[in-house]
Design a protein around this motif. Structure first.
Motif, mmCIF file in Angstrom:
data_model
loop_
_atom_site.group_PDB
_atom_site.id
_atom_site.type_symbol
_atom_site.label_atom_id
_atom_site.label_comp_id
_atom_site.label_asym_id
_atom_site.label_seq_id
_atom_site.Cartn_x
_atom_site.Cartn_y
_atom_site.Cartn_z
ATOM 1 N N SER A 326 0.693 -1.121 0.049
ATOM 2 C CA SER A 326 0.098 -0.063 -0.117
ATOM 3 C C SER A 326 0.866 1.283 -0.142
ATOM 4 N N ARG A 332 -3.347 5.307 -3.765
ATOM 5 C CA ARG A 332 -4.325 5.659 -3.279
ATOM 6 C C ARG A 332 -5.335 6.540 -4.295
ATOM 7 N N ASP A 333 -4.759 7.017 -5.445
ATOM 8 C CA ASP A 333 -5.424 7.912 -6.342
ATOM 9 C C ASP A 333 -6.133 6.626 -7.565
ATOM 10 N N ALA A 335 -6.800 3.684 -6.515
ATOM 11 C CA ALA A 335 -7.817 2.829 -5.853
ATOM 12 C C ALA A 335 -8.943 3.588 -5.863
ATOM 13 N N VAL A 336 -8.882 5.049 -5.775
ATOM 14 C CA VAL A 336 -10.111 5.485 -5.688
ATOM 15 C C VAL A 336 -11.030 5.610 -7.036
ATOM 16 N N VAL A 344 -10.829 6.503 0.211
ATOM 17 C CA VAL A 344 -9.771 5.584 0.354
ATOM 18 C C VAL A 344 -8.690 6.221 1.364
ATOM 19 N N ARG A 345 -8.222 5.395 2.189
ATOM 20 C CA ARG A 345 -7.096 5.842 2.870
ATOM 21 C C ARG A 345 -6.145 4.819 3.476
ATOM 22 N N ILE A 346 -4.816 5.388 3.090
ATOM 23 C CA ILE A 346 -3.827 4.627 3.716
ATOM 24 C C ILE A 346 -3.422 4.639 4.978
#
Length: 452
Positions: A326, A332-333, A335-336, A344-346
């Motif tokens: 991760s 993150r981008d 995943a969104v 979405v949060r890391i």
């Protein structure tokens, strides 16, 4: 009085051992840690007990040396590989009209008894996600409530007995006895999720070296869990094949240049497989495209898991990503974009006393979660791998009228043979009762005819 605990996170690429002191108030202070490369494991499962024991022994020895303590038992993580999950329910009547811990334990054991678990599988966790008191649903904690009936819906996580036994053998081979076993994604959720996310509903994905594990937490507990045998090392393999370079070089390229953001046109020189004295130039754009394709595919499969769970509408807090994979730049981008219009949060592990800098990384979420589990940071109620019913506030158990030091007081569901025997006894006693009634009537009739 504080106690010393040892947590061993057995990952697909590394073994992490952490020793911590847990105070009377369940406060945690980490005193030692050791990390070793995982050997004898493939996709989260033991493939060579001797090599796995060696890796575990190395990590534990390092942790003991730093901590200065000699711990003989450990709480150990287990991969979601080869686990199976199912839901079950149980119902009990409340005799005294007030729900005690004994009734909660009984209804949970009943739900376990009602579950259709294959013989070759062992229960890892039985997690209640819905208590129902009379006609009222979603009771957070039924303890002490007035009621005539208590129901529970339970999410049961099972794993193959052979998988469990091999894990215990590997740990024992390192000179450590297994005290408890926890699903690694469950441990990661303990270390990373906050109370708001649990209440709103959240999907946690632990992306490691060889595996990606997902759980969905909704309401009071885990509602869904699954496993994908694809993760960071598959990116390394893809790079090695696409760039015609050795695996160790491909791994360095991933770590140094791996990014999901806009690529550059810079060139790098890499050795060729089979002739490492010869190098060739590779564009970072090619590196980016290879990594992007694999990560996108992995996230799409995980998004499909969420869709298939039937709980997508119940994850108001969105998706939380953790684990070593991760940490890739730009994940993150992507995943969104992949998961749709959900946040979405890391996530990294929560802070605690003595937390070493290297343990603050997302790849150690599961290891930190094991320590927190040992400090009672689990769900409100659960049945663990030792068949023990646990409460997140152990004082409830200690203050209960049930004495858990004696196994005879722990209510266990009757076996099919016992149930059959009880029915036969019941039928037999009914026959005897009817026979006695018939005999009494016959005597009365004879007396009456003689009298008149």
């Amino acid at each position: 009085m504080s106690r010393t605990v040892l947590a061993i996170d057995i990952g697909s690429t590394k073994i992490c051992a952490i020793i911590a002191e847990i105070g009377d108030d369940n406060s945690i202070a980490i005193t030692g840690a050791g990390i070793s490369k995982a050997q004898g494991l493939k996709k989260g499962s033991i493939t060579n007990i001797e090599l796995a024991s060696k890796s575990i022994r190395t990590a534990v020895s390092d942790a003991k040396r730093v901590s200065g303590s000699d711990v003989k038992t450990a709480i150990v993580s287990i991969s979601g590989a080869y686990t199976k999950s199912l839901n079950s329910n149980g119902i009990v009547n409340i005799q005294n009209k007030e729900i005690s811990f004994k009734e909660i334990e009984k209804v949970m054991q009943t739900s376990l008894y009602n579950a259709n678990i294959p013989n070759e599988f062992e229960v890892l966790h039985a997690l209640p996600f819905n208590f129902k008191v009379d006609d009222q649903d979603f009771i957070e904690d039924p303890l002490g409530m007035n009621a005539s009936r208590l129901e529970v819906d339970t999410h049961i996580i099972t794993t193959q007995k052979s998988n469990l036994n091999n894990l215990k053998k590997a740990v024992r081979g390192a000179g450590i006895e297994v005290e408890n076993i926890v699903l690694n994604s469950y441990a990661s959720s303990i270390a990373t999720l906050n109370e708001d996310e649990k209440a709103l509903g959240v999907a946690l994905i632990d992306m490691g070296g060889n595996t990606s594990n997902i759980i969905i937490h909704s309401g009071n507990s885990i509602r869904y869990n699954d496993f994908l045998g694809v993760a960071s090392n598959h990116v390394t393999s893809d790079l090695s094949m696409a760039l015609h370079t050795p695996l160790n070089v491909a791994d360095s390229v991933k770590l140094n240049y791996g990014s999901l953001l806009t690529p550059s046109n810079d060139l790098i020189e890499l050795p060729i497989i089979g002739d490492e004295t010869t190098t060739h130039e590779v564009s970072l754009e090619v590196v980016h495209n290879v990594i992007y394709a694999r990560v996108e595919e992995t996230l799409m499969i995980l998004a499909q898991f969420i869709e298939n769970s039937g709980l997508k509408d119940q994850i108001g807090a969105g998706v939380v990503l953790t684990g070593g994979f991760s940490q890739m730049e730009g994940i993150r981008d992507l995943a969104v974009a992949t998961f749709g219009s959900i946040p979405v949060r890391i996530a990294k592990p929560k802070e605690m006393d003595g937390l070493f800098n290297n343990l603050r990384s997302a790849e150690y979420s599961s290891a930190i979660g094991l320590v927190m589990y040992a400090a009672s940071s689990y769900t409100q109620y659960e049945i663990d791998v030792n068949k023990r019913v646990r409460h997140s506030n152990e004082e409830h158990i200690q203050n209960s009228s049930v004495d858990f030091s004696d196994d005879s007081d722990i209510p266990t569901p009757p076996s099919p043979d016992e149930t059959k025997r009880d029915r036969m006894i019941s039928i037999s006693s009914n026959k005897e009762k009817k026979s006695d009634e018939a005999g009494t009537f016959s005597k009365f009739w004879n007396w009456a005819t003689q009298l008149f």
